[in-house]
Design a protein around this motif. Structure first.
Motif, PDB file in Angstrom:
ATOM      1  N   ASP A 140      42.196   7.508 -34.060  1.00 47.83           N
ATOM      2  CA  ASP A 140      41.702   7.009 -32.780  1.00 47.83           C
ATOM      3  C   ASP A 140      42.782   6.198 -32.070  1.00 47.83           C
ATOM      4  O   ASP A 140      42.975   6.325 -30.858  1.00 47.83           O
ATOM      5  N   SER A 141      43.511   5.376 -32.826  1.00 44.56           N
ATOM      6  CA  SER A 141      44.607   4.603 -32.244  1.00 44.56           C
ATOM      7  C   SER A 141      45.673   5.519 -31.669  1.00 44.56           C
ATOM      8  O   SER A 141      46.231   5.255 -30.598  1.00 44.56           O
ATOM      9  N   ARG A 142      45.967   6.606 -32.357  1.00 46.42           N
ATOM     10  CA  ARG A 142      46.986   7.538 -31.870  1.00 46.42           C
ATOM     11  C   ARG A 142      46.551   8.200 -30.559  1.00 46.42           C
ATOM     12  O   ARG A 142      47.373   8.426 -29.672  1.00 46.42           O
ATOM     13  N   ARG A 143      45.256   8.505 -30.436  1.00 49.42           N
ATOM     14  CA  ARG A 143      44.771   9.049 -29.167  1.00 49.42           C
ATOM     15  C   ARG A 143      44.956   8.036 -28.037  1.00 49.42           C
ATOM     16  O   ARG A 143      45.363   8.390 -26.925  1.00 49.42           O
ATOM     17  N   ASN A 144      44.663   6.782 -28.336  1.00 48.72           N
ATOM     18  CA  ASN A 144      44.831   5.748 -27.324  1.00 48.72           C
ATOM     19  C   ASN A 144      46.288   5.585 -26.918  1.00 48.72           C
ATOM     20  O   ASN A 144      46.589   5.304 -25.754  1.00 48.72           O
ATOM     21  N   VAL A 145      47.196   5.754 -27.880  1.00 46.46           N
ATOM     22  CA  VAL A 145      48.626   5.670 -27.576  1.00 46.46           C
ATOM     23  C   VAL A 145      48.998   6.692 -26.511  1.00 46.46           C
ATOM     24  O   VAL A 145      49.729   6.384 -25.566  1.00 46.46           O
ATOM     25  N   GLY A 146      48.489   7.904 -26.637  1.00 49.19           N
ATOM     26  CA  GLY A 146      48.802   8.942 -25.662  1.00 49.19           C
ATOM     27  C   GLY A 146      48.391   8.544 -24.258  1.00 49.19           C
ATOM     28  O   GLY A 146      49.164   8.711 -23.295  1.00 49.19           O
ATOM     29  N   TRP A 147      47.189   7.990 -24.122  1.00 52.49           N
ATOM     30  CA  TRP A 147      46.717   7.568 -22.799  1.00 52.49           C
ATOM     31  C   TRP A 147      47.561   6.429 -22.242  1.00 52.49           C
ATOM     32  O   TRP A 147      47.913   6.418 -21.063  1.00 52.49           O
ATOM     33  N   ILE A 148      47.895   5.464 -23.103  1.00 47.12           N
ATOM     34  CA  ILE A 148      48.656   4.300 -22.635  1.00 47.12           C
ATOM     35  C   ILE A 148      50.068   4.707 -22.235  1.00 47.12           C
ATOM     36  O   ILE A 148      50.582   4.281 -21.187  1.00 47.12           O
ATOM     37  N   VAL A 149      50.723   5.523 -23.059  1.00 52.52           N
ATOM     38  CA  VAL A 149      52.086   5.949 -22.720  1.00 52.52           C
ATOM     39  C   VAL A 149      52.078   6.779 -21.440  1.00 52.52           C
ATOM     40  O   VAL A 149      52.967   6.625 -20.586  1.00 52.52           O
ATOM     41  N   ASP A 150      51.102   7.649 -21.284  1.00 56.61           N
ATOM     42  CA  ASP A 150      50.993   8.420 -20.034  1.00 56.61           C
ATOM     43  C   ASP A 150      50.886   7.477 -18.836  1.00 56.61           C
ATOM     44  O   ASP A 150      51.514   7.700 -17.786  1.00 56.61           O
ATOM     45  N   ALA A 151      50.086   6.425 -18.987  1.00 55.82           N
ATOM     46  CA  ALA A 151      49.918   5.465 -17.891  1.00 55.82           C
ATOM     47  C   ALA A 151      51.215   4.708 -17.628  1.00 55.82           C
ATOM     48  O   ALA A 151      51.567   4.450 -16.467  1.00 55.82           O
ATOM     49  N   MET A 152      51.949   4.370 -18.680  1.00 60.49           N
ATOM     50  CA  MET A 152      53.219   3.654 -18.511  1.00 60.49           C
ATOM     51  C   MET A 152      54.219   4.499 -17.743  1.00 60.49           C
ATOM     52  O   MET A 152      54.966   3.996 -16.880  1.00 60.49           O
ATOM     53  N   VAL A 153      54.232   5.797 -18.037  1.00 60.50           N
ATOM     54  CA  VAL A 153      55.129   6.705 -17.306  1.00 60.50           C
ATOM     55  C   VAL A 153      54.665   6.834 -15.860  1.00 60.50           C
ATOM     56  O   VAL A 153      55.472   6.793 -14.920  1.00 60.50           O
ATOM     57  N   ARG A 154      53.363   6.965 -15.656  1.00 58.36           N
ATOM     58  CA  ARG A 154      52.822   7.166 -14.318  1.00 58.36           C
ATOM     59  C   ARG A 154      53.135   5.993 -13.380  1.00 58.36           C
ATOM     60  O   ARG A 154      53.463   6.184 -12.208  1.00 58.36           O
ATOM     61  N   VAL A 155      53.058   4.762 -13.901  1.00 60.98           N
ATOM     62  CA  VAL A 155      53.288   3.589 -13.041  1.00 60.98           C
ATOM     63  C   VAL A 155      54.758   3.196 -12.981  1.00 60.98           C
ATOM     64  O   VAL A 155      55.120   2.252 -12.287  1.00 60.98           O
ATOM     65  N   GLY A 156      55.611   3.914 -13.721  1.00 67.30           N
ATOM     66  CA  GLY A 156      57.044   3.645 -13.668  1.00 67.30           C
ATOM     67  C   GLY A 156      57.513   2.548 -14.605  1.00 67.30           C
ATOM     68  O   GLY A 156      58.627   2.039 -14.457  1.00 67.30           O
ATOM     69  N   ALA A 157      56.685   2.180 -15.603  1.00 69.72           N
ATOM     70  CA  ALA A 157      57.103   1.161 -16.559  1.00 69.72           C
ATOM     71  C   ALA A 157      58.169   1.705 -17.506  1.00 69.72           C
ATOM     72  O   ALA A 157      59.036   0.955 -17.978  1.00 69.72           O
ATOM     73  N   VAL A 158      58.108   3.002 -17.812  1.00 71.01           N
ATOM     74  CA  VAL A 158      59.117   3.672 -18.627  1.00 71.01           C
ATOM     75  C   VAL A 158      59.369   5.049 -18.028  1.00 71.01           C
ATOM     76  O   VAL A 158      58.533   5.584 -17.290  1.00 71.01           O
ATOM     77  N   GLY A 159      60.521   5.619 -18.342  1.00 67.43           N
ATOM     78  CA  GLY A 159      60.829   6.959 -17.881  1.00 67.43           C
ATOM     79  C   GLY A 159      60.169   8.003 -18.754  1.00 67.43           C
ATOM     80  O   GLY A 159      59.810   7.735 -19.905  1.00 67.43           O
ATOM     81  N   ASP A 160      60.032   9.204 -18.228  1.00 60.30           N
ATOM     82  CA  ASP A 160      59.391  10.270 -18.977  1.00 60.30           C
ATOM     83  C   ASP A 160      60.136  10.578 -20.272  1.00 60.30           C
ATOM     84  O   ASP A 160      59.529  10.944 -21.280  1.00 60.30           O
ATOM     85  N   GLY A 161      61.441  10.406 -20.254  1.00 63.81           N
ATOM     86  CA  GLY A 161      62.235  10.679 -21.450  1.00 63.81           C
ATOM     87  C   GLY A 161      62.149   9.593 -22.505  1.00 63.81           C
ATOM     88  O   GLY A 161      62.679   9.755 -23.604  1.00 63.81           O
TER      89      GLY A 161
END
Length: 222
Positions: A140-161
């Protein structure tokens, strides 16, 4: 030996399709959670659950094959509520600051829920003590990681790479949040709030996000 497909998974409750059966399963889970709230996990027996739900023990086993499956279903129920919060709050974020505030809102709501429903603390603690159920919690934690990282990329907190590089930190933050909140809910209101605030601020810094605008969040209930 291969698993017998004719036998129910001992970790899984029956997932009914009809409305009446769905209501019956919810009544079973409500009865189990109610027992824990009143008497603790020590009294969570299948016979006690059946009695509180006002059904026969045979009917109970048709829905819930084992005590382990019952515990998993109880955990899945409150984890699914939190997943909805994660999706709802993070989907609104458009900047790194808004994402940090969203994560603060999510963790604060979990903390408040566990204070209001202390039986969730017992369910979570027993889930961690069971090897198979703890593995499901990690999934369940790993699923949440996917959503959070996607959001971080979307808002420009980290690059897609940079997804892979940040995912480890986010997994650590996500999976340890349960332990931090479990600890906080065992303290008085003031110290518990301080613990959650410290965890939120530490997590934001580790993830490269700005500190939350305020804590407790002013609009956590919206």
């Amino acid at each position: 030996m291969a698993n017998d497909p004719s036998r129910p998974d001992p970790l899984t409750v029956r997932q009914p399709k009809q409305a009446r059966s769905k209501a019956r399963l919810e009544a079973i889970l409500d009865a189990a959670e109610g027992l824990i709230a009143v008497d603790g996990m020590a009294h969570l027996t299948m016979s006690n659950v059946a009695a509180r739900a006002k059904i026969s023990i045979g009917s109970l086993y048709q829905y819930v094959p084992t005590p382990q499956a019952l515990l998993r279903a109880l955990a899945d129920r409150f984890l699914s509520e939190w997943r909805l919060d994660i999706e709802r709050f993070m989907s609104r974020a458009t900047t790194p600051q808004e994402l940090s505030d969203a994560i603060a809102q999510i963790l604060w709501r979990i903390y408040c829920t566990m204070r209001e429903r202390p039986q969730l603390r017992e369910i979570w603690a027993h889930m961690q003590a069971d090897r198979e159920l703890a593995a499901l919690d990690l999934e369940d934690s790993r699923r949440n990681v996917g959503w959070i990282v996607d959001a971080m990329v979307r808002v420009g907190a980290v690059g897609d790479g940079d997804r892979e590089g940040v995912a480890t930190d986010v997994l650590l933050i996500t999976h340890l949040s349960g332990s931090a909140i479990q600890m906080a809910t065992g303290l008085d209101d003031e110290e518990g709030t301080q613990i959650v605030r410290a965890y939120v601020e530490t997590s934001a810094a580790r993830a490269g996000l700005p500190a939350p605008s305020s804590f407790p969040p002013a609009d956590a209930g919206t």
